[in-house]
Design an enzyme around this catalytic site. Structure first.
Site, PDB file in Angstrom:
ATOM      1  N   GLY A 103       0.854  -1.188   0.000  1.00 43.83           N
ATOM      2  CA  GLY A 103       0.000   0.000   0.000  1.00 43.83           C
ATOM      3  C   GLY A 103       0.880   1.224   0.000  1.00 43.83           C
ATOM      4  O   GLY A 103       1.516   1.516   0.997  1.00 43.83           O
ATOM      5  N   GLN A 108       6.949  -3.886   0.535  1.00 38.36           N
ATOM      6  CA  GLN A 108       7.182  -4.468   1.865  1.00 38.36           C
ATOM      7  C   GLN A 108       8.585  -4.091   2.380  1.00 38.36           C
ATOM      8  O   GLN A 108       9.096  -3.043   2.010  1.00 38.36           O
ATOM      9  CB  GLN A 108       6.999  -5.996   1.843  1.00 38.36           C
ATOM     10  CG  GLN A 108       5.553  -6.439   1.650  1.00 38.36           C
ATOM     11  CD  GLN A 108       5.160  -6.592   0.199  1.00 38.36           C
ATOM     12  OE1 GLN A 108       5.925  -7.047  -0.620  1.00 38.36           O
ATOM     13  NE2 GLN A 108       3.954  -6.203  -0.138  1.00 38.36           N
TER      14      GLN A 108
HETATM   15  P1  IMP Z   1       0.980 -11.536   2.587  1.00 40.04           P
HETATM   16  O1  IMP Z   1       2.008 -10.806   1.817  1.00 40.04           O
HETATM   17  O2  IMP Z   1      -0.405 -10.967   2.411  1.00 40.04           O
HETATM   18  O3  IMP Z   1       1.014 -13.018   2.360  1.00 40.04           O
HETATM   19  O4  IMP Z   1       1.296 -11.336   4.136  1.00 40.04           O
HETATM   20  C1  IMP Z   1       2.449 -11.909   4.747  1.00 40.04           C
HETATM   21  C2  IMP Z   1       2.998 -10.994   5.826  1.00 40.04           C
HETATM   22  O5  IMP Z   1       3.527  -9.817   5.211  1.00 40.04           O
HETATM   23  C3  IMP Z   1       1.951 -10.491   6.822  1.00 40.04           C
HETATM   24  O6  IMP Z   1       2.594 -10.342   8.069  1.00 40.04           O
HETATM   25  C4  IMP Z   1       1.569  -9.134   6.282  1.00 40.04           C
HETATM   26  O7  IMP Z   1       1.079  -8.285   7.270  1.00 40.04           O
HETATM   27  C5  IMP Z   1       2.901  -8.652   5.755  1.00 40.04           C
HETATM   28  N1  IMP Z   1       2.793  -7.652   4.671  1.00 40.04           N
HETATM   29  C6  IMP Z   1       2.475  -7.901   3.378  1.00 40.04           C
HETATM   30  N2  IMP Z   1       2.491  -6.754   2.663  1.00 40.04           N
HETATM   31  C7  IMP Z   1       2.840  -5.772   3.517  1.00 40.04           C
HETATM   32  C8  IMP Z   1       3.080  -4.355   3.354  1.00 40.04           C
HETATM   33  O8  IMP Z   1       2.961  -3.785   2.280  1.00 40.04           O
HETATM   34  N3  IMP Z   1       3.449  -3.672   4.472  1.00 40.04           N
HETATM   35  C9  IMP Z   1       3.613  -4.301   5.654  1.00 40.04           C
HETATM   36  N4  IMP Z   1       3.421  -5.605   5.856  1.00 40.04           N
HETATM   37  C10 IMP Z   1       3.039  -6.344   4.789  1.00 40.04           C
HETATM   38 MG    MG Z   2       3.105   0.026   2.726  1.00 42.99          MG
END
Ligand code: IMP
Ligand code: MG
Length: 330
Positions: free
Chosen positions: A40, A221
């Site tokens: 995001g 991320q």
């Molecule tokens: P996924 O990427 O939806 O599979 O989530 C895996 C982990 O990565 C979780 O702990 C999410 O909260 C974290 N995560 C995924 N995308 C983001 C991001 O853009 N910012 C922060 N944490 C993220």
């Molecule tokens: Mg972000």
């Protein structure tokens, strides 16, 4: 020409969007090469807020282009939504976005599967439920659809039939996927993207452009969520280090700038290790001051002190040679 990569050096949400937005003015192509709509990135332009989950943060008032490179997983519906928001303010802007046809797709059933897997895990990961893990799983298991498959209706149907047969067997009694629904969904979204004027290409096709233009790699991320170097298994399913630039056929060298974005404290969404985490009132205060609520899921972010041992590790893992610190004041 030297390249710039902007990478999250903690667990994401370091404020990369703001930093990318600043540097994108000086670049011709902004590349995203990992993750999907789990990210995001918030951008402000003339006091208006835009939240991108998929689109690279191109500058609206220049003619910079965005490249969604393989290595990402793309949710077509989400991409269309983001483009429509931009089109309302900047007509014709969709033409400035290029997509690598070798990129894999996040289908509606991947999101369902994400929720299902989380509900079955003894220790849930706390995913964003955007279908990211299942889409990468299917890619690695050789049972996902790529953008290139959308160019031929008949081949697409064959491909989807094969995948759906397999997945419906695996998930019998838990989840059911419909072939027609899936094919129609894909063709409809592809048609909308074509009508918007999005450019479909590949890294090798635009190799010269990438080589000779000013290119910014926009990380998603943070390094601690990297599939290989992060706090596995509490990580995302892709590469979050600067090495993801290889998905655009670029190898970054010591002459390039690998910029780590670091927040003056630490935050994390989802489960997993967090050695410097704060709790109770202290955490509430910091969360409020820093506005630490997720851009994608709206979840409360976990917060804590800056962790220098963690940063030293991140710098090593992604060969960071430049640092930007965000949220130092309030
Ligand atoms: P996924 O990427 O939806 O599979 O989530 C895996 C982990 O990565 C979780 O702990 C999410 O909260 C974290 N995560 C995924 N995308 C983001 C991001 O853009 N910012 C922060 N944490 C993220
Ligand atoms: Mg972000």
């Amino acid at each position: 020409m030297n390249k710039l990569a902007i990478i999250g050096a903690q667990w994401g949400d370091e404020g990369k969007g703001k930093v990318v937005n600043y540097f994108s003015k000086f670049n011709d192509i902004i590349v995203r090469s990992s993750g999907g709509a789990n990210a995001g990135h918030t951008i402000y332009f003339k006091d208006k807020k835009y939240v991108h989950h998929l689109l690279p943060s191109i500058t609206f008032d220049t003619d910079s282009k965005g490249f969604l490179a393989k290595g990402m997983v793309i949710e077509l519906e989400q991409m269309i939504e983001e483009l429509k928001v931009l089109e309302a303010d900047f007509p014709g802007i969709s033409k400035r976005f290029m997509v690598d046809v070798e990129t894999f797709i996040v289908l509606p059933y991947h999101k369902e599967e994400d929720g299902l897997l989380e509900s079955m895990r003894k220790n849930p990961i706390g995913t964003t439920k955007r279908g990211i893990g299942p889409a990468y799983q299917d890619k690695a298991a050789r049972q996902n659809v790529r953008i290139i498959d959308l160019f031929d209706d008949e081949l697409l149907r064959e491909r989807v039939e094969e995948i759906v047969y397999l997945k419906n067997n695996i998930y019998e009694g838990k989840m059911h996927i419909d072939v027609d629904e899936t094919v129609n969904y894909l063709l409809d979204k592809f048609d909308q993207l074509l009508k918007l004027g999005v450019t479909f290409t590949s890294a090798s096709e635009i190799e010269d452009e990438i080589k000779n233009k000013r290119v910014l790699f926009e990380g998603a991320q943070g390094i601690m969520l990297d599939l290989d170097s992060g706090t596995y298994p509490y990580v995302t399913s892709s590469t979050t280090t600067a090495y993801s630039a290889s998905c655009a056929d670029v190898t970054l060298t010591d002459d390039d700038t690998i910029m780590g974005v670091v927040k003056a404290y630490t935050s994390r969404v989802g489960e997993g290790e967090f050695p410097t985490e704060l709790f109770d009132e202290e955490a509430d205060k910091l969360r409020k001051l820093g506005n630490e609520f997720g851009a994608t899921t709206g979840r409360n972010r976990r917060v804590g002190w800056i962790d220098l041992a963690q940063l030293r590790y991140a710098i090593k893992k992604s060969k960071i040679n430049s640092i930007v610190m965000t949220k130092q004041t309030y």
